[in-house]
Design a protein around this motif. Structure first.
Motif, PDB file in Angstrom:
ATOM      1  N   LYS A  87       0.827  -1.209   0.000  1.00  0.00           N
ATOM      2  CA  LYS A  87       0.000   0.000   0.000  1.00  0.00           C
ATOM      3  C   LYS A  87       0.862   1.260   0.000  1.00  0.00           C
ATOM      4  O   LYS A  87       0.591   2.219  -0.726  1.00  0.00           O
ATOM      5  CB  LYS A  87      -0.909   0.016   1.230  1.00  0.00           C
ATOM      6  CG  LYS A  87      -2.175  -0.783   1.101  1.00  0.00           C
ATOM      7  CD  LYS A  87      -2.982  -0.640   2.388  1.00  0.00           C
ATOM      8  CE  LYS A  87      -4.215  -1.516   2.363  1.00  0.00           C
ATOM      9  NZ  LYS A  87      -4.962  -1.433   3.637  1.00  0.00           N
ATOM     10  N   GLN A  88       1.884   1.255   0.829  1.00  0.00           N
ATOM     11  CA  GLN A  88       2.755   2.427   0.933  1.00  0.00           C
ATOM     12  C   GLN A  88       3.434   2.734  -0.393  1.00  0.00           C
ATOM     13  O   GLN A  88       3.712   3.894  -0.703  1.00  0.00           O
ATOM     14  CB  GLN A  88       3.807   2.202   2.020  1.00  0.00           C
ATOM     15  CG  GLN A  88       3.234   2.181   3.428  1.00  0.00           C
ATOM     16  CD  GLN A  88       4.283   1.827   4.469  1.00  0.00           C
ATOM     17  OE1 GLN A  88       5.463   1.673   4.158  1.00  0.00           O
ATOM     18  NE2 GLN A  88       3.850   1.680   5.713  1.00  0.00           N
ATOM     19  N   ARG A  89       3.675   1.712  -1.205  1.00  0.00           N
ATOM     20  CA  ARG A  89       4.353   1.901  -2.487  1.00  0.00           C
ATOM     21  C   ARG A  89       3.370   1.927  -3.661  1.00  0.00           C
ATOM     22  O   ARG A  89       3.799   1.975  -4.814  1.00  0.00           O
ATOM     23  CB  ARG A  89       5.369   0.767  -2.698  1.00  0.00           C
ATOM     24  CG  ARG A  89       6.449   0.691  -1.633  1.00  0.00           C
ATOM     25  CD  ARG A  89       7.457   1.820  -1.756  1.00  0.00           C
ATOM     26  NE  ARG A  89       8.307   1.573  -2.884  1.00  0.00           N
ATOM     27  CZ  ARG A  89       9.454   0.871  -2.808  1.00  0.00           C
ATOM     28  NH1 ARG A  89       9.859   0.379  -1.647  1.00  0.00           N
ATOM     29  NH2 ARG A  89      10.183   0.691  -3.874  1.00  0.00           N
ATOM     30  N   ASN A  90       2.068   1.870  -3.357  1.00  0.00           N
ATOM     31  CA  ASN A  90       1.033   1.852  -4.401  1.00  0.00           C
ATOM     32  C   ASN A  90       1.223   0.704  -5.385  1.00  0.00           C
ATOM     33  O   ASN A  90       1.042   0.866  -6.601  1.00  0.00           O
ATOM     34  CB  ASN A  90       1.001   3.190  -5.154  1.00  0.00           C
ATOM     35  CG  ASN A  90       0.511   4.330  -4.288  1.00  0.00           C
ATOM     36  OD1 ASN A  90      -0.474   4.190  -3.559  1.00  0.00           O
ATOM     37  ND2 ASN A  90       1.203   5.456  -4.345  1.00  0.00           N
ATOM     38  N   PRO A 315      -7.722  -4.666 -12.991  1.00  0.00           N
ATOM     39  CA  PRO A 315      -7.716  -6.129 -12.978  1.00  0.00           C
ATOM     40  C   PRO A 315      -8.854  -6.654 -12.105  1.00  0.00           C
ATOM     41  O   PRO A 315      -9.177  -6.056 -11.070  1.00  0.00           O
ATOM     42  CB  PRO A 315      -6.347  -6.483 -12.385  1.00  0.00           C
ATOM     43  CG  PRO A 315      -5.903  -5.265 -11.667  1.00  0.00           C
ATOM     44  CD  PRO A 315      -6.518  -4.098 -12.365  1.00  0.00           C
ATOM     45  N   PRO A 316      -9.469  -7.752 -12.492  1.00  0.00           N
ATOM     46  CA  PRO A 316     -10.657  -8.228 -11.771  1.00  0.00           C
ATOM     47  C   PRO A 316     -10.360  -8.848 -10.411  1.00  0.00           C
ATOM     48  O   PRO A 316     -11.274  -9.017  -9.601  1.00  0.00           O
ATOM     49  CB  PRO A 316     -11.238  -9.280 -12.719  1.00  0.00           C
ATOM     50  CG  PRO A 316     -10.070  -9.761 -13.513  1.00  0.00           C
ATOM     51  CD  PRO A 316      -9.171  -8.579 -13.680  1.00  0.00           C
ATOM     52  N   ASN A 317      -9.112  -9.175 -10.149  1.00  0.00           N
ATOM     53  CA  ASN A 317      -8.816  -9.958  -8.949  1.00  0.00           C
ATOM     54  C   ASN A 317      -7.777  -9.300  -8.037  1.00  0.00           C
ATOM     55  O   ASN A 317      -6.845  -9.944  -7.568  1.00  0.00           O
ATOM     56  CB  ASN A 317      -8.354 -11.367  -9.347  1.00  0.00           C
ATOM     57  CG  ASN A 317      -9.426 -12.113 -10.114  1.00  0.00           C
ATOM     58  OD1 ASN A 317     -10.491 -12.385  -9.592  1.00  0.00           O
ATOM     59  ND2 ASN A 317      -9.149 -12.406 -11.370  1.00  0.00           N
ATOM     60  N   ILE A 318      -7.959  -8.003  -7.777  1.00  0.00           N
ATOM     61  CA  ILE A 318      -7.130  -7.336  -6.771  1.00  0.00           C
ATOM     62  C   ILE A 318      -7.507  -7.903  -5.406  1.00  0.00           C
ATOM     63  O   ILE A 318      -8.690  -8.040  -5.089  1.00  0.00           O
ATOM     64  CB  ILE A 318      -7.353  -5.814  -6.798  1.00  0.00           C
ATOM     65  CG1 ILE A 318      -6.988  -5.238  -8.179  1.00  0.00           C
ATOM     66  CG2 ILE A 318      -6.540  -5.127  -5.713  1.00  0.00           C
ATOM     67  CD1 ILE A 318      -7.321  -3.767  -8.330  1.00  0.00           C
ATOM     68  N   VAL A 319      -6.521  -8.252  -4.586  1.00  0.00           N
ATOM     69  CA  VAL A 319      -6.820  -8.821  -3.275  1.00  0.00           C
ATOM     70  C   VAL A 319      -7.522  -7.772  -2.414  1.00  0.00           C
ATOM     71  O   VAL A 319      -7.266  -6.567  -2.555  1.00  0.00           O
ATOM     72  CB  VAL A 319      -5.560  -9.378  -2.597  1.00  0.00           C
ATOM     73  CG1 VAL A 319      -4.894 -10.423  -3.493  1.00  0.00           C
ATOM     74  CG2 VAL A 319      -4.577  -8.291  -2.234  1.00  0.00           C
ATOM     75  N   PRO A 320      -8.420  -8.199  -1.530  1.00  0.00           N
ATOM     76  CA  PRO A 320      -9.272  -7.249  -0.800  1.00  0.00           C
ATOM     77  C   PRO A 320      -8.510  -6.136  -0.065  1.00  0.00           C
ATOM     78  O   PRO A 320      -8.928  -4.979  -0.089  1.00  0.00           O
ATOM     79  CB  PRO A 320     -10.024  -8.146   0.179  1.00  0.00           C
ATOM     80  CG  PRO A 320     -10.073  -9.474  -0.495  1.00  0.00           C
ATOM     81  CD  PRO A 320      -8.772  -9.584  -1.234  1.00  0.00           C
ATOM     82  N   GLU A 321      -7.398  -6.464   0.570  1.00  0.00           N
ATOM     83  CA  GLU A 321      -6.672  -5.482   1.363  1.00  0.00           C
ATOM     84  C   GLU A 321      -6.039  -4.387   0.524  1.00  0.00           C
ATOM     85  O   GLU A 321      -5.637  -3.346   1.059  1.00  0.00           O
ATOM     86  CB  GLU A 321      -5.583  -6.184   2.192  1.00  0.00           C
ATOM     87  CG  GLU A 321      -6.091  -7.058   3.305  1.00  0.00           C
ATOM     88  CD  GLU A 321      -6.442  -8.461   2.842  1.00  0.00           C
ATOM     89  OE1 GLU A 321      -6.603  -9.334   3.706  1.00  0.00           O
ATOM     90  OE2 GLU A 321      -6.557  -8.685   1.617  1.00  0.00           O
ATOM     91  N   LEU A 322      -5.948  -4.581  -0.781  1.00  0.00           N
ATOM     92  CA  LEU A 322      -5.303  -3.597  -1.646  1.00  0.00           C
ATOM     93  C   LEU A 322      -6.281  -2.905  -2.594  1.00  0.00           C
ATOM     94  O   LEU A 322      -5.865  -2.129  -3.453  1.00  0.00           O
ATOM     95  CB  LEU A 322      -4.189  -4.279  -2.459  1.00  0.00           C
ATOM     96  CG  LEU A 322      -3.018  -4.816  -1.621  1.00  0.00           C
ATOM     97  CD1 LEU A 322      -2.070  -5.630  -2.473  1.00  0.00           C
ATOM     98  CD2 LEU A 322      -2.280  -3.680  -0.942  1.00  0.00           C
ATOM     99  N   ARG A 323      -7.554  -3.166  -2.403  1.00  0.00           N
ATOM    100  CA  ARG A 323      -8.555  -2.483  -3.225  1.00  0.00           C
ATOM    101  C   ARG A 323      -8.742  -1.056  -2.712  1.00  0.00           C
ATOM    102  O   ARG A 323      -8.779  -0.827  -1.507  1.00  0.00           O
ATOM    103  CB  ARG A 323      -9.890  -3.214  -3.196  1.00  0.00           C
ATOM    104  CG  ARG A 323      -9.852  -4.565  -3.886  1.00  0.00           C
ATOM    105  CD  ARG A 323     -11.134  -5.317  -3.690  1.00  0.00           C
ATOM    106  NE  ARG A 323     -11.011  -6.699  -4.177  1.00  0.00           N
ATOM    107  CZ  ARG A 323     -11.812  -7.690  -3.805  1.00  0.00           C
ATOM    108  NH1 ARG A 323     -12.806  -7.449  -2.956  1.00  0.00           N
ATOM    109  NH2 ARG A 323     -11.621  -8.908  -4.277  1.00  0.00           N
ATOM    110  N   LYS A 324      -8.900  -0.127  -3.630  1.00  0.00           N
ATOM    111  CA  LYS A 324      -9.078   1.271  -3.242  1.00  0.00           C
ATOM    112  C   LYS A 324     -10.563   1.589  -3.040  1.00  0.00           C
ATOM    113  O   LYS A 324     -11.417   0.983  -3.635  1.00  0.00           O
ATOM    114  CB  LYS A 324      -8.496   2.185  -4.331  1.00  0.00           C
ATOM    115  CG  LYS A 324      -6.990   2.047  -4.444  1.00  0.00           C
ATOM    116  CD  LYS A 324      -6.451   2.984  -5.502  1.00  0.00           C
ATOM    117  CE  LYS A 324      -4.917   2.869  -5.632  1.00  0.00           C
ATOM    118  NZ  LYS A 324      -4.373   3.748  -6.676  1.00  0.00           N
TER     119      LYS A 324
END
Length: 324
Positions: A87-90, A315-324
């Motif tokens: 997250k910190q590095r986007n 992308p359709p499968n971004i992991v939940p913790e990294l979804r904006k």
């Protein structure tokens, strides 16, 4: 227009490689075994995308890949992601859910049947010339049909297992999940219960939870002591959801009848691990999704996730913790 530069850190099918090549400039690791850390860090220093499986995506790696925009896992699990650092590095992280559900559910049932009917043990007996099936009670198994299956973690794969259990084996299915799955209850006929009830009432106990700080050693000595003495325990989630020392003790001392495992706290399993000496444990080398079609589908989905992230799409499968 500059094409994104990516690194593929594992072997993939040629048609997946061709797909990536249409959209990106790439290099691919093509040797046997896992890529070394030294080689990986050298290859990713200028890349925007990384396709891999099981590599720790942590601060150390991210520091060596300043241009990295997306990491695509060829797996449904993503406990190799340090999501805070990403997250910190986007940096986007993706996985490959759903395409492996049926294949993993099939394997879980293979483990259940193998444990219940002592398939591995009896195979060994026949090959060693020990043929006394009619009289030797050590050859007797446990019925799967009409038994009670308890599922801890009623996600997609858990529901596919439940469907097989109910439709194929007339089993009763209890489940525990952090949130109730009322739609699954109505559609499949599974019944919600608290964790203690699931563990104490089930003939087969299946763990299918993701690994997190909340689920680390979710199944420990107190949980094994709640299970029936003739219960069979199955783990196809992540090894660290179970305290392996407690499991070994439960098997050795007869708190439970047997266990079928596809995952372990340490992988590969240490050769001195007591599990390897137990006749009441059926052990597989983390192959839940290992059919050619499913692995090909996973690789393609991982490639699509990566390419979409690098070409301005979501992308359709971004992991939940990294979804904006």
């Amino acid at each position: 227009m500059n094409r994104p530069k990516v690194y593929i850190a594992k072997k993939i099918p040629s048609f997946v490689e061709e797909y990536i090549g249409k959209h990106c400039d790439y290099e691919m690791y093509d040797n046997e075994g896992r890529i070394s850390e030294e080689t990986l860090y050298e290859k990713i220093k200028d890349t925007e995308g990384l396709l891999q499986s099981g590599i720790a995506i942590d601060q150390k790696l991210l520091d060596r890949a300043p241009k990295l925009k997306v990491v695509s896992n060829v797996s449904v699990g993503y406990n190799n992601f340090d999501t805070d650092a990403m997250k910190q590095r986007n940096v986007i992280g993706t996985n490959t859910p759903e395409v492996l559900n049926d294949t993993v559910a099939d394997l879980i049932f293979a483990l259940m049947l193998s444990c219940a009917r002592k398939v591995s043990y009896l195979d060994r007996c026949v090959k060693e010339g020990r043929w006394n099936m009619m009289d030797d009670k050590s050859f007797f198994g446990k019925d799967v049909h009409h038994a009670t299956l308890g599922i801890v973690g009623m996600g997609r794969i858990g529901q596919d297992v439940a469907r097989r259990a109910i439709c194929g084996f007339d089993m009763n299915v209890l489940y525990f999940n952090r949130t109730r799955k009322t739609e699954a209850e109505e559609k499949l006929g599974v019944r919600y219960a608290d964790m203690e009830t699931v563990l104490s009432s089930s003939d087969f106990v299946l763990v299918m939870t993701p690994l997190s700080s909340d689920t680390y050693h979710l199944i420990d000595e107190p949980q094994f002591r709640l299970m029936k003495s003739d219960a069979i325990f199955i783990n196809a989630s992540r090894g660290a959801t179970v305290n392996e020392k407690a499991l070994i003790k439960a098997l050795q001392e007869g708190w439970i009848l047997g266990a079928g495992l596809d995952v372990y706290e340490q992988e590969p399993v240490d050769r001195e691990n007591p599990l390897l000496k137990l006749d009441n444990a059926v052990l597989l080398p983390h192959i839940g999704s290992a059919t050619e079609k499913t692995r090909n589908d996973m690789a393609m989905l991982a490639a699509e996730n990566m390419v979409k992230a690098l070409t301005g799409q979501v992308p359709p499968n971004i992991v939940p913790e990294l979804r904006k």
